[in-house]
Enzyme design. Structure first.
Site, PDB file in Angstrom:
ATOM      1  N   ASN A  33      22.147 -37.152  -5.218  1.00  0.00           N
ATOM      2  CA  ASN A  33      22.574 -35.978  -4.433  1.00  0.00           C
ATOM      3  C   ASN A  33      23.234 -36.469  -3.140  1.00  0.00           C
ATOM      4  OD1 ASN A  33      21.483 -33.343  -2.457  1.00  0.00           O
ATOM      5  ND2 ASN A  33      22.789 -33.069  -4.214  1.00  0.00           N
ATOM      6  N   HIS A  92      25.362 -37.515   0.017  1.00  0.00           N
ATOM      7  CA  HIS A  92      25.982 -36.799   1.136  1.00  0.00           C
ATOM      8  C   HIS A  92      26.628 -37.850   2.042  1.00  0.00           C
ATOM      9  CE1 HIS A  92      22.487 -38.220   3.260  1.00  0.00           C
ATOM     10  NE2 HIS A  92      21.672 -37.528   2.483  1.00  0.00           N
ATOM     11  N   HIS A  99      24.612 -41.002   3.018  1.00  0.00           N
ATOM     12  CA  HIS A  99      24.596 -42.068   1.996  1.00  0.00           C
ATOM     13  C   HIS A  99      25.922 -42.839   2.005  1.00  0.00           C
ATOM     14  CE1 HIS A  99      21.738 -39.191  -0.194  1.00  0.00           C
ATOM     15  NE2 HIS A  99      21.019 -40.285  -0.091  1.00  0.00           N
TER      16      HIS A  99
HETATM   17  P1  AMP Z   1      17.489 -40.996  -0.258  1.00  0.00           P
HETATM   18  O1  AMP Z   1      18.493 -40.754  -1.329  1.00  0.00           O
HETATM   19  O2  AMP Z   1      17.155 -39.795   0.552  1.00  0.00           O
HETATM   20  O3  AMP Z   1      16.265 -41.742  -0.764  1.00  0.00           O
HETATM   21  O4  AMP Z   1      18.165 -41.980   0.774  1.00  0.00           O
HETATM   22  C1  AMP Z   1      18.748 -43.194   0.355  1.00  0.00           C
HETATM   23  C2  AMP Z   1      19.113 -43.999   1.572  1.00  0.00           C
HETATM   24  O5  AMP Z   1      20.023 -43.259   2.382  1.00  0.00           O
HETATM   25  C3  AMP Z   1      17.907 -44.345   2.464  1.00  0.00           C
HETATM   26  O6  AMP Z   1      18.060 -45.665   2.967  1.00  0.00           O
HETATM   27  C4  AMP Z   1      18.022 -43.314   3.557  1.00  0.00           C
HETATM   28  O7  AMP Z   1      17.434 -43.732   4.780  1.00  0.00           O
HETATM   29  C5  AMP Z   1      19.518 -43.206   3.703  1.00  0.00           C
HETATM   30  N1  AMP Z   1      19.916 -41.950   4.338  1.00  0.00           N
HETATM   31  C6  AMP Z   1      19.534 -40.692   4.020  1.00  0.00           C
HETATM   32  N2  AMP Z   1      20.060 -39.806   4.876  1.00  0.00           N
HETATM   33  C7  AMP Z   1      20.789 -40.515   5.778  1.00  0.00           C
HETATM   34  C8  AMP Z   1      21.573 -40.175   6.922  1.00  0.00           C
HETATM   35  N3  AMP Z   1      21.707 -38.920   7.314  1.00  0.00           N
HETATM   36  N4  AMP Z   1      22.165 -41.183   7.599  1.00  0.00           N
HETATM   37  C9  AMP Z   1      22.018 -42.473   7.209  1.00  0.00           C
HETATM   38  N5  AMP Z   1      21.297 -42.860   6.134  1.00  0.00           N
HETATM   39  C10 AMP Z   1      20.694 -41.896   5.430  1.00  0.00           C
END
Ligand code: AMP
Length: 282
Positions: A32, A34, A37
């Site tokens: 998902n 954004h 990521h």
């Molecule tokens: P997730 O898919 O939520 O598990 O996140 C995957 C990676 O993206 C993790 O290292 C998160 O810390 C990073 N991440 C999620 N949201 C953000 C954001 N707004 N800014 C920077 N990194 C992010």
């Protein structure tokens, strides 16, 4: 971009890269995707010759009452974004591949102290799930560098600790938090917000910025935390915590602490939002 679903197919590709001395960067995600990521992927591209991204919604890190089944899965849109971003390899394993003997029976990785505080106190077992899956993924991909977001600051701290303590030969790169123009940190869970809640949501970041200014002005940690919590409640949030901690190891700060982070988790309707602000005092 190639997409692989099995560890053996993944290894074939990355082994060939390693044999030709290409540096490999890895960005694990739950999909998902954004712009937050995508900013990690951009960093990864600057750090290595090849970029591997994984998409896996890890059941072990979700509590029984949490949103594992509702978590947004948008693999087709994600694939297009990753292709456009110049990612070399997408790894999309299923649970049989990640947990061959089942999640319950699998070896667990726990980082004591760090897993039970802050978010860990409200999400028991969550960080064991995170630490376990990240260890597995790092062993599968064996990247030179892995990029994680500072947005999940406790997670980043836990991963740094587990990599150091398990002697995993990888560099961990923390990337800054990507935000919407009004300051709300990008998150897959922002889509749980109603339009009205979405309007209120940027207050989380504003409250942390106010707390930062108060710390810089010399206000006590206890007062800063209390005022921030009250400001969140006044803005319509139900805060789990707002705490000032040491930037390096998330311990409670002492009188001489200079490098701090203010972390908050707060519920707004169905969403549980996280944010943090780093504060380096002169
Ligand atoms: P997730 O898919 O939520 O598990 O996140 C995957 C990676 O993206 C993790 O290292 C998160 O810390 C990073 N991440 C999620 N949201 C953000 C954001 N707004 N800014 C920077 N990194 C992010």
């Amino acid at each position: 971009m190639e997409t692989v679903e099995t560890i053996s197919a993944l290894r074939k590709v990355v082994t060939a890269w390693r044999m030709s001395r290409q540096r490999i960067a890895f960005v694990p995600t739950m999909g998902n995707l954004h712009p937050g990521h995508m900013s990690l992927i951009e960093r990864a591209r600057g750090l290595a010759h090849r970029v591997v991204v994984s998409i896996y919604v890890n059941p072990l890190q979700f509590g029984l009452d949490e949103d594992f089944y509702a978590y947004p899965r948008t693999i087709d849109d994600d694939t297009v974004l990753l292709q456009q971003a110049g990612v070399d390899l997408l790894f999309v394993p299923d649970t049989a591949e990640m947990y061959p003997i089942g999640e319950e029976g699998s070896v667990k990785v726990e980082v004591p102290d760090l897993s039970s505080i802050l978010c860990g106190a409200f999400r028991p077992g969550h960080f064991v799930g995170v630490a376990t899956i990240v260890t597995k993924l790092l062993n599968m991909v064996q990247p030179d560098v892995a990029v994680f977001g500072e947005k999940d600051y406790q997670q980043l701290t836990i991963i740094r600790r587990l990599v150091a303590d398990l002697h995993i030969p990888v560099e961990i790169f923390g990337a800054p938090t990507g935000r919407e123009p009004d300051g709300l940190a990008w998150s897959s869970r922002n889509r749980y917000l109603t339009p009205d809640e979405r309007k209120k949501a940027p207050a989380l970041h504003r409250v942390l910025q106010t707390a930062e200014q108060a710390l810089r002005a010399g206000e006590s940690v206890a007062l800063v935390e209390r005022n921030a919590r009250e400001a969140l409640i006044a803005a319509g949030f139900d805060p789990d915590y707002v705490e000032v901690r040491e930037l390096k190891d998330l311990r409670a700060p002492g009188p001489d602490s200079r490098n701090l982070v203010i972390l908050a988790a707060a519920r707004l309707g169905k969403a549980r939002l996280l944010d943090n602000v780093q504060v380096r005092l002169g």
